[in-house]
Design a protein around this motif. Structure first.
Motif, PDB file in Angstrom:
ATOM      1  N   GLN A  13       0.833  -1.205   0.000  1.00 51.61           N
ATOM      2  CA  GLN A  13       0.000   0.000   0.000  1.00 51.61           C
ATOM      3  C   GLN A  13       0.866   1.253   0.000  1.00 51.61           C
ATOM      4  OE1 GLN A  13      -3.047   0.015   3.076  1.00 51.61           O
ATOM      5  NE2 GLN A  13      -3.067  -2.213   3.092  1.00 51.61           N
ATOM      6  N   GLN A  14       1.900   1.238   0.829  1.00 52.63           N
ATOM      7  CA  GLN A  14       2.748   2.418   0.958  1.00 52.63           C
ATOM      8  C   GLN A  14       3.527   2.691  -0.323  1.00 52.63           C
ATOM      9  OE1 GLN A  14       4.673   0.941   4.454  1.00 52.63           O
ATOM     10  NE2 GLN A  14       3.453   2.203   5.842  1.00 52.63           N
ATOM     11  N   VAL A  15       3.953   1.631  -1.001  1.00 55.52           N
ATOM     12  CA  VAL A  15       4.649   1.809  -2.272  1.00 55.52           C
ATOM     13  C   VAL A  15       3.717   2.448  -3.299  1.00 55.52           C
ATOM     14  CG1 VAL A  15       5.592   0.574  -4.269  1.00 55.52           C
ATOM     15  CG2 VAL A  15       6.392   0.020  -1.968  1.00 55.52           C
ATOM     16  N   ALA A  16       2.477   1.972  -3.371  1.00 57.59           N
ATOM     17  CA  ALA A  16       1.526   2.538  -4.329  1.00 57.59           C
ATOM     18  C   ALA A  16       1.285   4.022  -4.059  1.00 57.59           C
ATOM     19  CB  ALA A  16       0.208   1.758  -4.272  1.00 57.59           C
ATOM     20  N   ILE A  17       1.104   4.368  -2.799  1.00 57.73           N
ATOM     21  CA  ILE A  17       0.842   5.765  -2.451  1.00 57.73           C
ATOM     22  C   ILE A  17       2.062   6.632  -2.728  1.00 57.73           C
ATOM     23  CG2 ILE A  17       0.338   7.324  -0.524  1.00 57.73           C
ATOM     24  CD1 ILE A  17      -1.395   5.061   0.652  1.00 57.73           C
ATOM     25  N   ALA A  18       3.249   6.134  -2.358  1.00 58.25           N
ATOM     26  CA  ALA A  18       4.475   6.898  -2.620  1.00 58.25           C
ATOM     27  C   ALA A  18       4.696   7.069  -4.119  1.00 58.25           C
ATOM     28  CB  ALA A  18       5.669   6.208  -1.975  1.00 58.25           C
ATOM     29  N   PHE A  19       4.391   6.039  -4.895  1.00 59.26           N
ATOM     30  CA  PHE A  19       4.541   6.121  -6.343  1.00 59.26           C
ATOM     31  C   PHE A  19       3.632   7.204  -6.909  1.00 59.26           C
ATOM     32  CE2 PHE A  19       3.664   4.958 -10.708  1.00 59.26           C
ATOM     33  CZ  PHE A  19       4.901   4.592 -11.189  1.00 59.26           C
TER      34      PHE A  19
END
Length: 233
Positions: free
Chosen positions: A216-222
């Motif tokens: 989830q955090q990777v998607a949001i950071a991306f």
């Protein structure tokens, strides 16, 4: 299937409110054989070349154990005979040397048309590193870059590798973030051709870390770094 698959668009509202930004479909495929994911990427890139207006995509997944070598990589960085390997060995079109994928490692394959961003491969690599650095910050970890090298390190351990291919400014391949993998597979290679820097994982620094949360955090950071509107596929 992880919790990420159950997120709705409203969960990304802070990153969907910007007007005029590219749409990016996010796919989560669980654990996928490397060749299947590679075929999917190649098919999508071919479609984007035919229609450059297609929305961008981000694949987030894991792979069964596999070694991959960049198109110009040196087999001397393998500590075994690839013809006799019990683990699949694949030479592909990305840049970089040999690396290892396995469950517990989050792999991201962005397929972006850089004509809508910046036609600059160095910029793109630094942006991918920035995505990882922002995720690490969520766990109070200082992600660092090393001049002349590509990837992200924490306290001297390489936790993320990056290797890309860009054709007509459309990207494929991407990044691999070691969340909670069995790192023993790296012992059979010289990862990325770097012999003097160890490979590590987030689990070393954050015991009990959950892949679903990191995803989830990777998607949001991306979405934040590339300023795209995430659309759950």
């Amino acid at each position: 299937m992880s919790d990420f698959a159950n997120l709705s668009a409203k969960d990304f509202n802070p990153f969907l409110s910007f007007s005029g930004h590219r749409c990016c479909q996010v796919f989560h495929f669980g654990v996928v054989p490397y060749q299947e994911a590679l075929a999917w990427q190649r098919s999508r890139v071919a479609k984007c070349k035919l229609d450059p207006a297609l929305e961008d995509t981000l694949l987030l997944l894991e792979h069964p154990p596999v070694y991959t070598l960049g198109q110009g990589s040196d087999t001397r960085f393998l500590k075994f005979d690839p013809a006799c390997s019990p683990v699949e060995v694949v030479r592909i079109e990305r840049g970089g040397e040999v690396t290892y994928h396995c469950p517990g490692q989050l792999v991201g394959y962005p397929i972006l048309n850089l004509a809508y961003y910046q036609k600059d491969l160095h910029w793109y690599l630094r942006q991918l590193e920035e995505v990882i650095i922002r995720v690490l910050a969520e766990y109070h970890l200082q992600g660092s870059r090393i001049p002349g090298l590509t990837g992200v390190w924490v306290e001297g351990y390489k936790v993320a590798a990056i290797g890309i291919k860009v054709s007509r400014w459309i990207t494929m391949h991407g990044f691999a973030l070691n969340v909670c993998p069995d790192l023993s597979g790296f012992q059979a290679i010289v990862p990325c051709g770097i012999s003097d820097r160890p490979v590590g994982s987030l689990e070393q620094f954050v015991p009990g870390i959950q892949m679903s949360q990191v995803r989830q955090q990777v998607a949001i950071a991306f979405a934040d770094v590339f300023q795209v509107q995430l659309i759950e596929a």
